[in-house]
Every structure is written in C-alpha cells, then in structure tokens.
Scaffold this active site. Structure first.
Site, PDB file in Angstrom:
ATOM      1  N   VAL A 270       0.854  -1.188   0.000  1.00  0.00           N
ATOM      2  CA  VAL A 270       0.000   0.000   0.000  1.00  0.00           C
ATOM      3  C   VAL A 270       0.889   1.238   0.000  1.00  0.00           C
ATOM      4  O   VAL A 270       1.823   1.347   0.811  1.00  0.00           O
ATOM      5  CB  VAL A 270      -0.938   0.023   1.227  1.00  0.00           C
ATOM      6  CG1 VAL A 270      -1.845   1.249   1.161  1.00  0.00           C
ATOM      7  CG2 VAL A 270      -1.763  -1.252   1.296  1.00  0.00           C
TER       8      VAL A 270
ATOM      9  N   LYS B  30      -3.126   0.461  -3.846  1.00  0.00           N
ATOM     10  CA  LYS B  30      -2.861  -0.922  -3.463  1.00  0.00           C
ATOM     11  C   LYS B  30      -2.336  -1.686  -4.669  1.00  0.00           C
ATOM     12  O   LYS B  30      -2.990  -1.774  -5.708  1.00  0.00           O
ATOM     13  CB  LYS B  30      -4.127  -1.587  -2.923  1.00  0.00           C
ATOM     14  CG  LYS B  30      -4.597  -0.939  -1.628  1.00  0.00           C
ATOM     15  CD  LYS B  30      -5.621  -1.784  -0.908  1.00  0.00           C
ATOM     16  CE  LYS B  30      -5.948  -1.164   0.455  1.00  0.00           C
ATOM     17  NZ  LYS B  30      -6.886  -2.002   1.219  1.00  0.00           N
TER      18      LYS B  30
ATOM     19  N   ASP C  58     -13.832 -10.700   4.934  1.00  0.00           N
ATOM     20  CA  ASP C  58     -12.621 -10.621   5.760  1.00  0.00           C
ATOM     21  C   ASP C  58     -12.755  -9.476   6.771  1.00  0.00           C
ATOM     22  O   ASP C  58     -11.888  -8.611   6.870  1.00  0.00           O
ATOM     23  CB  ASP C  58     -11.389 -10.432   4.871  1.00  0.00           C
ATOM     24  CG  ASP C  58     -10.084 -10.714   5.606  1.00  0.00           C
ATOM     25  OD1 ASP C  58     -10.127 -11.349   6.675  1.00  0.00           O
ATOM     26  OD2 ASP C  58      -9.020 -10.300   5.114  1.00  0.00           O
TER      27      ASP C  58
END
Length: 672
Positions: free
Chosen positions: A412, A425, A521
C-alpha cells in the site's frame, strides 16, 4: 525483412551491452567507495563509507570489525558495550502428557555475539546481516528445549537511537512446524516478553499431507509482516512450546521461527521432519536500514550543518525515520558520503541504444494494451463513476518512500494524486479471474458511497494485476489502535461509536445497495479510522477476484482468527459470515484483547462464550480502562450482541441490519 531487421538490432544491442558492461566494470575498479587510504574490503564484503574498519575511516556508530580468524575474513558491526547484538535464551520445559500443558524447568542465557554482515548497499541505505533462529524441540515425549532470540540495533549507551533499524518493509516473521505460533515483540533488555507486535499461526491438525512445498499460508508454515508504524530498534522472536500429539516428537521434534528477508525462505515440507535446531548454522539473512540519525536534511537554500554527510557534489538528501540518508542524483552512481563519490553513468552508442529503446517501447505499449483489455478496460471505459489511471500516472507513486504497509495481499502506497491523498494498493502476484466479473465488481464498488465505507476512486489496468486507488484514511486501522504498544486510550463512547458506525457500513453493503456486497474478511485491520475516529470499512469485494495462485484459490479467503467456522467448513460465503466476524470485532473492542486462533480454537471467542453463561465472570474479560460501574450495563449489552453474532447456527444469528439498529439505539441512549 522487418523480422531480419529486428534480429540485427538485437545482435547489435547485445554487443553494445557487452561492451558497456566491460567499460562499466573497468570504471567501477577506479571508482572509490571509501575515504583515501582506508581499506574497502573485509574478505568478500565491500565496506563503503560511512562504514569503516580503522579510526578515521568511519562515521561514529558505523565502525566494522573484520575478523581474520575466519577464511575468508568476516565483517561484524563493532562490538562493545551497548552495540548491536544478537542473543539467545534457552529454556527447558516439561509437558504433562495428559493435559498437554507445559512448565519451564530451567532457563539459561546463550552467547551474545556481534551482528555479522552479509553485504552493504549505500544505494539502498541498507545492509543484510545474519540473524538468529528461534526454535522449540522435544527431546523426549514429555520435555524439550526452547530458544528465543533477541536482536538489538541500539548502538550507543548514551545515544539509544543508533544508525540502524530493523527494516519493517523488507523483513517478515516466518514460523515452521507441525503446530507453531511464533510472535515478534519489541526488544527488551531485561529478557522479559513484551506484548507481541505481530504473530502468525501454523497447524496441520494431525494431517501432515496438508503441507505443500512453497506454501506458507498456515499449513506447516506461516508468515506475518512486521509493523511499520514505529522505528524497530530491535526485535525478540518468541516460540511457545508446541502441544505433543501422538508422539510426533519422534518424527517431528522441532519447530523454528525467524525474522528473515522477505521472500528469502522457501518452505520445504522436509523442514517439518527431524531435528532442525541447526538448520541455519550461521543464521538467516535479514535487512537493516541505516541512516544519519538525530538530524535532518537542510532546507532548500540553507547552509548544510557541520558534520553533514551528503558531501558528494552530485548527491541529494532525503529525510527518513529519525534522520536522513544520502543518494546520488539521477544518472549518477557511486557513494554520496565521500567527496566526488557520485559519478556519471557511462553511456555509448546512443543511436543504437535509442533504436533499441523504440523497439522495447513498442513492445511495452503492446503488452500494456493486452493487460488493459484482459482486465476489463473496454467495459470500464463506459462507467463514468470510476477513473482509469495510466501506468505512467502511478509510476512515481510506487517508490519506497511512499510505502506505508505491506501484507500477504500486496503493498500500500500513500501519495497526493490530483490534490487528494489516496492509498494505492499494488497486489504482489496472482491473476485476475474473469475480466468482465472484475470490471463489474469495480463498477459496483465505485458506486458505493457511504461515510463508513472506504471509497474506491479508480484503478490502473495496464499491468498484469490491476492496481486499485482508494481514498486515504488518516488514522490507521483499528487493530493498531487497539493492540500496538503505542495504542491510544479509547473511552466507552468512542468504542461504541466505532462499533455502531462500522455495523452501519456493513449493513449498507448487505442490504442497501442494488447489488449485495459481501466482505469476507471483517477484522480490526480492515476497519480504518479518520482523525475523529470515524470508522471506514476497507478491503472488500475485489480481493476475492484476484487469486495469488491456483492453490490459494482453492481455500477460503480470510483470517482464521475472525473466520466463521461454517464458512471455513463449507467455503460458502454469506452475509451471516460477516456477522460472525463482526461479533469477534465487538469482543476485541470491549476487551482490548487480540483474537487469536490456536490448535483449531479461537481463544477470545471461547473465553467469552464460556463466561457469558455466568455474567459475574464476564466482567473479568472487559478492558479495565472502561470496566467501571457506569459502563457495565452497556458492556453486558454489547457482549450479548456479540454472542448472538457468534452462534454456530447460522439461522439464529441476527442480520447485519439488526445489529446496526441495536447498536444505534445503544448509542442514542448513551447520549441522552
């Protein structure tokens, strides 16, 4: 004819390259790397200034000891009181075969050697060194030996911030074993273990065939990034003794862990068998950043201060953590720390080189166009909500100075783009599955506009794996805020607000968009916070379309410490999977304890579910910072919501909309 021309050009280009290499090699032999009269070699290792081996040949803190008792000689960071060291602590333990619990029997300190260098790079402002390896080995069915390692970069007693730091970007924690959960903590001169900065977990649940060569994803081998939020002046690698199962000490007696240079270690299943305590007799390579500490670059037009290190006329200065480094200017190479150290790069045969450049440029443009079409560019061109960046637009962004984080998914970068702070990213490796599906996912996410969801601004498609550009959120992530040693105080109102607004963002994704979006996630690391501690959900959707490799795609994606057991078992992701993970997040908010997965069990979840049966025990799990009388009723309410989210019966879990509504009511009642 055109084909023949290309072959001729290629042949000439090869000849040019060979001649240039010979000229460059001859030039390198004449190019100095240290001060006049100073030795520049220790055995096979070059010793460039500011390093040196005799007085007058090095800057303070950069002295090297060349040990000629070895053949060839070896280079070490000079050893004296307070200098960089690497030490070990041995502990002997015994295991209760019935319960699997262990107890330490004896403890002894190992040798304290200086740090041995592998090589030094002035251009990269780093050096590689051999680091110790921690291990735990069973000597019989009921006992064994444990070795923890300590690496300190604190050079001078009077100046604890020496020139060296353990690189958080170029090193990782790796653990190898049938069942192992190593951790890295800040170096502690007392030898006591601090709270871990990072950890990983590997378990095979008795099935050794689950491990595969080259795979370090928690099956025989685990890996974790080092935190980059503060300077690492030293690290401790700790190894808890593993649980003995079915006499595995006979065939798999040892596990080991190490802080090692990223991508250096390639897991082999052979490392699970036999005595591996001496697997790396000299240690493993790790990367040390060096700089001129306790100083900064002079402002533009300002006279350099006394002792200024960037003395070459063709050098520049760059500020880094607690100091600065020196670099040669573009088109110059050499050593910026010595006079006339940066010299122009040799060139030649410019016409042929230019012709070769044109050919390569055409090939690169063709390749970029193929990537663009493969990644769904033509479909995304029709979407007005998403900005498509050219590879050239992001070229200057992907510099080490802009790197703010790295993990299993990729890197990142933080940068100012179009007068806005953004986070770029860049996935590590992998492939994009189904370009139309990827393009549609990008379009859907670009249309998600909610104050508690990180906004996708655009993407770059002219690369093999698309790079994604998001809005930048200033205050880091919830995991660092809760669990790092520099964690900030959080009162009850802030924690409730974080929970309520995060739930609202997830509920919006599940229920209030034209296309249902599942996260997959949910964890504190994926909840970012702005300056006012307003949360924003990140890292959802697209990550599931980018598979790092075929093997990775066969497994469910997510962090085991937060993963819904039903999702883990079936591989079927639903909105209730996110609800379960969010329940774990609530537990971390009210306990300030890290969720950990060990031996097939989530310790934090198990403790709360057991204590919830009797409310008197619950209070012991609440964070002392907020566990006062005025907050207890609210804490019990939050614990109740979390327990409902963690129900193993998926149908009995509340929806994310219901969770968000209940948290909103608690927040409003709190503010009456």
């Amino acid at each position: 004819m055109g084909h023949i021309l290309v072959l001729v050009v290629a042949a000439w280009a090869l000849l040019i390259q060979q001649q240039a290499a010979i000229a460059e090699e001859q030039h390198d032999e004449l190019r100095p790397i240290t001060l006049p009269g100073c030795p520049d070699k220790c055995g096979d290792i070059s010793i460039p200034f500011p390093f040196g081996m005799i007085p007058g040949c090095f800057r303070e803190g950069f002295d090297i000891t060349c040990n000629h008792s070895f053949q060839p000689p070896r280079a070490f960071l000079a050893y004296r009181e307070g200098s960089p060291i690497q030490a070990t602590t041995f502990s002997f333990f015994s295991v209760n075969k019935t319960s699997g619990n262990y107890s330490l029997v004896d403890k002894a300190n190992g040798p304290i050697p200086p740090v041995e260098l592998i090589d030094i790079s002035v251009a990269e402002s780093d050096a590689r060194a051999y680091g110790p390896v921690a291990f735990v080995c069973n000597t019989n069915a009921t006992g064994g030996i444990l070795m923890d390692t300590y690496t300190s970069m604190e050079f001078l007693v009077d100046s604890p911030e020496g020139p060296f730091l353990v690189s958080p970007v170029r090193n990782v924690l790796v653990g190898v074993g049938v069942e192992v959960q190593p951790s890295v903590s800040k170096f502690n001169t007392t030898g006591d273990r601090d709270d871990p900065l990072t950890s990983c977990s590997s378990t095979l649940n008795g099935d050794l065939q689950l491990a595969s060569n080259g795979s370090c994803t928690g099956r025989g081998c685990c890996q974790a990034s080092l935190p980059g939020t503060r300077p690492l002046t030293g690290v401790t690698v700790s190894m808890p003794p593993k649980t003995l199962v079915n006499n595995l000490w006979v065939t798999n007696p040892c596990s080991f862990a190490m802080v090692v240079q990223n991508s250096w270690y390639n897991f082999s299943t052979a490392d699970l068998y036999g005595d591996t305590s001496n697997r790396f007799p000299r240690g493993v390579p790790y990367v040390i950043d060096f700089a001129i500490r306790n100083a900064s670059c002079p402002a533009k037009g300002q006279q350099p201060p006394p002792g200024y290190a960037c003395v070459s006329g063709n050098s520049s200065c760059a500020d880094v953590t607690n100091g600065y480094i020196c670099k040669c200017l573009e088109h110059y190479e050499g050593n910026p720390y010595i006079p006339n150290g940066c010299q122009g790069v040799i060139g030649g045969f410019f016409v042929m080189a230019a012709l070769l450049f044109v050919i390569l440029l055409r090939k690169e443009k063709k390749k970029m166009r193929e990537f663009y079409e493969k990644n769904g560019g033509p479909l995304l061109e029709k979407a007005n909500m998403i900005k498509i960046f050219k590879k050239e637009d992001l070229k200057e962004i992907l510099k080490t100075r802009n790197l703010i984080g790295a993990g299993n998914f990729g890197e990142v970068y933080k940068v100012l783009l179009d007068n806005k702070l953004v986070a770029v990213k860049k996935p590590k490796t992998g492939k994009v599955e189904h370009n139309e599906q990827f393009a549609n996912e990008v379009i859907i996410q670009s249309q998600v506009i909610h104050k508690n969801i990180v906004r996708l601004i655009g993407c770059c498609l002219e690369v093999d794996i698309p790079m994604l550009v998001y809005e930048f959120v200033t205050n880091g992530n919830l995991e660092d805020i809760l669990h790092n040693n520099n964690a900030v105080p959080l009162n009850m109102d802030v924690r409730l607000s974080i929970a309520s607004q995060s739930a609202d963002g997830l509920a919006y994704m599940h229920s209030r968009t034209s296309n249902k979006i599942l996260h997959g996630d949910v964890k504190p690391a994926n909840i970012l916070l702005d300056d006012n501690f307003m949360p924003k959900i990140s890292d959802f959707g697209i990550s599931r379309l980018i598979a790092r490799d075929k093997e990775h795609a066969e497994y469910v994606i997510g962090d085991l410490s937060y993963m819904d057991p039903v999702y883990k078992e079936t591989g079927l992701l639903t909105e209730k999977s996110d609800v379960y993970s969010f329940g774990v997040v609530i537990l971390e908010l009210i306990s300030r304890k890290r969720s950990t997965y060990y031996n097939g069990n989530n310790i934090l979840v198990s403790n709360f579910l057991e204590a919830h049966k009797e409310e008197k025990q619950l209070i012991e799990l609440f964070d002392n910072e907020i566990a006062d009388t005025s907050n207890l009723e609210l804490l019990y309410s939050l614990a109740k919501i979390a327990v409902e989210c963690l129900n193993l019966d998926v149908d009995q879990r509340p929806s994310m909309m219901d969770v968000a509504h209940r948290l909103l009511l608690l927040n409003r009642l709190r503010n009456l």
